[in-house]
Scaffold this active site. Structure first.
Site, PDB file in Angstrom:
ATOM      1  N   ARG A  38       6.235  10.159 -13.844  1.00 40.74           N
ATOM      2  CA  ARG A  38       5.431  11.271 -13.272  1.00 40.74           C
ATOM      3  C   ARG A  38       4.192  11.531 -14.142  1.00 40.74           C
ATOM      4  NH1 ARG A  38       8.981  10.031 -10.345  1.00 40.74           N
ATOM      5  NH2 ARG A  38       7.258   8.766  -9.663  1.00 40.74           N
ATOM      6  N   THR A  82       4.320  10.506   0.238  1.00 32.25           N
ATOM      7  CA  THR A  82       3.095  10.576  -0.559  1.00 32.25           C
ATOM      8  C   THR A  82       2.627  12.020  -0.644  1.00 32.25           C
ATOM      9  OG1 THR A  82       0.821   9.780  -0.763  1.00 32.25           O
ATOM     10  CG2 THR A  82       1.620  10.118   1.480  1.00 32.25           C
ATOM     11  N   ALA A 100       5.724   3.142  -8.331  1.00 29.39           N
ATOM     12  CA  ALA A 100       5.556   3.913  -9.566  1.00 29.39           C
ATOM     13  C   ALA A 100       5.728   3.092 -10.840  1.00 29.39           C
ATOM     14  CB  ALA A 100       6.554   5.071  -9.568  1.00 29.39           C
ATOM     15  N   ARG A 126      11.640   4.212   3.680  1.00 26.43           N
ATOM     16  CA  ARG A 126      10.718   5.174   3.062  1.00 26.43           C
ATOM     17  C   ARG A 126       9.538   4.367   2.507  1.00 26.43           C
ATOM     18  NH1 ARG A 126      12.975   7.171  -2.290  1.00 26.43           N
ATOM     19  NH2 ARG A 126      14.090   8.788  -1.157  1.00 26.43           N
ATOM     20  N   ASP A 141      16.579   3.837  -3.702  1.00 23.21           N
ATOM     21  CA  ASP A 141      15.233   3.838  -4.273  1.00 23.21           C
ATOM     22  C   ASP A 141      14.832   2.407  -4.625  1.00 23.21           C
ATOM     23  OD1 ASP A 141      15.023   6.608  -4.190  1.00 23.21           O
ATOM     24  OD2 ASP A 141      15.592   6.893  -6.291  1.00 23.21           O
ATOM     25  N   MET A 142      13.515   2.170  -4.702  1.00 24.58           N
ATOM     26  CA  MET A 142      13.057   0.846  -5.131  1.00 24.58           C
ATOM     27  C   MET A 142      12.558   0.926  -6.566  1.00 24.58           C
ATOM     28  SD  MET A 142      12.956  -2.243  -4.433  1.00 24.58           S
ATOM     29  CE  MET A 142      13.139  -2.492  -2.669  1.00 24.58           C
TER      30      MET A 142
HETATM   31  P1  FDA Z   1      -1.416   9.506  -5.709  1.00 22.07           P
HETATM   32  O1  FDA Z   1      -0.817   9.009  -6.984  1.00 22.07           O
HETATM   33  O2  FDA Z   1      -2.717   8.935  -5.285  1.00 22.07           O
HETATM   34  O3  FDA Z   1      -1.498  11.077  -5.774  1.00 22.07           O
HETATM   35  C1  FDA Z   1      -2.074  11.878  -4.755  1.00 22.07           C
HETATM   36  C2  FDA Z   1      -2.116  13.325  -5.222  1.00 22.07           C
HETATM   37  O4  FDA Z   1      -0.767  13.808  -5.384  1.00 22.07           O
HETATM   38  C3  FDA Z   1      -2.718  13.508  -6.592  1.00 22.07           C
HETATM   39  O5  FDA Z   1      -4.113  13.663  -6.520  1.00 22.07           O
HETATM   40  C4  FDA Z   1      -2.029  14.757  -7.102  1.00 22.07           C
HETATM   41  O6  FDA Z   1      -2.587  15.902  -6.530  1.00 22.07           O
HETATM   42  C5  FDA Z   1      -0.637  14.618  -6.530  1.00 22.07           C
HETATM   43  N1  FDA Z   1       0.261  13.934  -7.488  1.00 22.07           N
HETATM   44  C6  FDA Z   1       0.736  12.681  -7.392  1.00 22.07           C
HETATM   45  N2  FDA Z   1       1.556  12.399  -8.425  1.00 22.07           N
HETATM   46  C7  FDA Z   1       1.567  13.502  -9.201  1.00 22.07           C
HETATM   47  C8  FDA Z   1       2.224  13.834 -10.403  1.00 22.07           C
HETATM   48  N3  FDA Z   1       3.030  12.969 -11.025  1.00 22.07           N
HETATM   49  N4  FDA Z   1       2.022  15.072 -10.914  1.00 22.07           N
HETATM   50  C9  FDA Z   1       1.222  15.957 -10.317  1.00 22.07           C
HETATM   51  N5  FDA Z   1       0.567  15.699  -9.144  1.00 22.07           N
HETATM   52  C10 FDA Z   1       0.735  14.490  -8.612  1.00 22.07           C
HETATM   53  N6  FDA Z   1       8.226   5.093  -6.301  1.00 22.07           N
HETATM   54  C11 FDA Z   1       8.913   3.955  -6.462  1.00 22.07           C
HETATM   55  O7  FDA Z   1       8.425   3.021  -7.093  1.00 22.07           O
HETATM   56  N7  FDA Z   1      10.174   3.827  -5.922  1.00 22.07           N
HETATM   57  C12 FDA Z   1      10.737   4.819  -5.191  1.00 22.07           C
HETATM   58  O8  FDA Z   1      11.868   4.654  -4.715  1.00 22.07           O
HETATM   59  C13 FDA Z   1      10.012   6.018  -5.011  1.00 22.07           C
HETATM   60  N8  FDA Z   1      10.539   7.052  -4.296  1.00 22.07           N
HETATM   61  C14 FDA Z   1       9.736   8.142  -3.998  1.00 22.07           C
HETATM   62  C15 FDA Z   1      10.222   9.148  -3.168  1.00 22.07           C
HETATM   63  C16 FDA Z   1       9.392  10.184  -2.791  1.00 22.07           C
HETATM   64  C17 FDA Z   1       9.906  11.243  -1.878  1.00 22.07           C
HETATM   65  C18 FDA Z   1       8.040  10.244  -3.277  1.00 22.07           C
HETATM   66  C19 FDA Z   1       7.095  11.323  -2.850  1.00 22.07           C
HETATM   67  C20 FDA Z   1       7.587   9.278  -4.132  1.00 22.07           C
HETATM   68  C21 FDA Z   1       8.426   8.240  -4.532  1.00 22.07           C
HETATM   69  N9  FDA Z   1       7.994   7.271  -5.412  1.00 22.07           N
HETATM   70  C22 FDA Z   1       8.736   6.134  -5.588  1.00 22.07           C
HETATM   71  C23 FDA Z   1       6.774   7.514  -6.236  1.00 22.07           C
HETATM   72  C24 FDA Z   1       5.537   6.921  -5.596  1.00 22.07           C
HETATM   73  O9  FDA Z   1       5.599   5.522  -5.629  1.00 22.07           O
HETATM   74  C25 FDA Z   1       4.258   7.384  -6.330  1.00 22.07           C
HETATM   75  O10 FDA Z   1       4.295   6.936  -7.637  1.00 22.07           O
HETATM   76  C26 FDA Z   1       4.035   8.886  -6.323  1.00 22.07           C
HETATM   77  O11 FDA Z   1       4.427   9.469  -5.119  1.00 22.07           O
HETATM   78  C27 FDA Z   1       2.541   9.212  -6.531  1.00 22.07           C
HETATM   79  O12 FDA Z   1       1.781   8.639  -5.521  1.00 22.07           O
HETATM   80  P2  FDA Z   1       1.122   9.454  -4.306  1.00 22.07           P
HETATM   81  O13 FDA Z   1       1.442   8.717  -3.064  1.00 22.07           O
HETATM   82  O14 FDA Z   1       1.509  10.852  -4.321  1.00 22.07           O
HETATM   83  O15 FDA Z   1      -0.445   9.252  -4.487  1.00 22.07           O
END
Ligand code: FDA
Length: 282
Positions: free
Chosen positions: A264, A201, A164, A159, A109-110
């Site tokens: 989250r 995502t 986050a 990935r 993970d990052m």
């Molecule tokens: P965005 O935040 O724009 O969300 C899009 C939609 O997804 C939202 O409108 C909502 O519907 C849903 N959603 C997103 N987050 C939600 C939440 N917390 N609760 C409820 N609904 C939510 N980051 C990092 O810094 N290092 C890492 O190694 C990883 N590894 C990783 C693995 C995997 C498999 C995933 C899916 C994500 C990560 N992340 C991560 C987290 C990533 O950076 C990011 O913070 C989250 O995925 C939220 O971003 P989205 O791309 O979903 O888009």
């Protein structure tokens, strides 16, 4: 059980590896693969970091014994990155070699931008010894395009996620539109050159764009996988499987859940309102 613990259960599969394997079986039954994460980060004690690596090795044995479809994800600050880079590298190599014995894969993970370069250095060094290890790139970081090029050239599986952690303007895009357009650009690069990338995502617009790139360029649906987090957009995960895409769910478990849970919550304002509403309802 405290109220926060109860709410964290939406995102965390339980305290033990056995509870996590139960969650894996349920996801596998829906044709969703898993990557298991033992919760933990910012370890400052050598014995604790060594124990974390041991726990991952036991987990890899359990995955093999249970015959479930799950790889693992780990954080370098849990493996001792804050203690010493070489110590951390040796610890991670031990886990990656154990995974190799089972034909399994380890994703690193990052974390925050203070450790991006060192994290990628450790991944490269481990990859040179055992290629069943992959990296994560965050589209909010300004440096990521160069990192994607380097990882693709080295053949290291990547990935892609948005990122986050709270990062300063100097290193990371602050505007969501910039983060999304960076994601879009990096996704195109990875789908073209990045050997089996993971598009991580829940963003419906980016998922739709990914599908378009794949079909426009005649790429197979097996050339990449979508990845999403446990407890988020589960119906969409199932729908993508039904459409013939590969989907992997990131399933965290363990007792050290607070930092993960807070990330989250921060991602989505509605989650914070949900917590506050429930706290005041007590
Ligand atoms: P965005 O935040 O724009 O969300 C899009 C939609 O997804 C939202 O409108 C909502 O519907 C849903 N959603 C997103 N987050 C939600 C939440 N917390 N609760 C409820 N609904 C939510 N980051 C990092 O810094 N290092 C890492 O190694 C990883 N590894 C990783 C693995 C995997 C498999 C995933 C899916 C994500 C990560 N992340 C991560 C987290 C990533 O950076 C990011 O913070 C989250 O995925 C939220 O971003 P989205 O791309 O979903 O888009």
């Amino acid at each position: 059980m405290g109220l926060l613990t109860l709410m964290a259960r939406r995102f965390v599969a339980g305290k033990t590896a056995e509870a996590a394997v139960c969650a894996v079986k349920k996801l596998n039954a829906q044709n969703i693969s898993v990557t298991l994460d033992i919760l933990g980060e910012d370890v400052a004690d050598r014995a604790e970091a060594l124990k974390a690596a041991d726990d991952y090795i036991v987990l890899l044995d359990l995955i093999a014994a249970e015959g479930v479809d799950a790889s693992v994800s780990l954080k370098l600050t849990m493996m001792g990155l804050e203690i010493d880079d070489t110590f951390c590298y040796e610890n991670v190599l031990r886990v990656v070699k154990a995974a190799a014995r089972h034909g399994n894969f380890v994703r690193v993970d990052m974390e925050g931008s203070a450790v991006t370069g060192r994290t990628l250095d450790v991944v490269r060094k481990v990859f040179a010894q055992s290629p069943n290890v992959g990296a994560v790139i965050q589209s909010y970081l300004r440096r990521s395009e160069a990192d994607v090029e380097a990882l693709s050239e080295a053949g290291i599986k990547t990935r892609l996620c948005k990122g986050a952690y709270r990062e300063p303007e100097a290193v990371a895009f602050q505007d969501k539109r910039d983060v999304n357009s960076s994601f879009s650009k990096l996704m195109q690069m990875l789908l073209k050159d990045g050997g089996d990338p993971a598009i991580a995502t829940h963003d419906p617009a980016l998922i739709a764009e990914c599908k378009q790139i794949v079909s426009r360029n005649g790429l197979g649906k097996d050339r990449f996988e979508f990845q999403m987090l446990y407890g988020i957009r589960s119906a969409l995960q199932r729908q993508l499987v039904a459409e013939g895409y590969r989907v992997r769910c990131y399933v965290p478990f363990g007792t050290h859940w607070l930092p993960y849970f807070l990330r989250r919550l921060r991602e989505r304002r509605a989650n914070v309102f949900f917590v506050l509403k429930n706290l005041f309802r007590r």
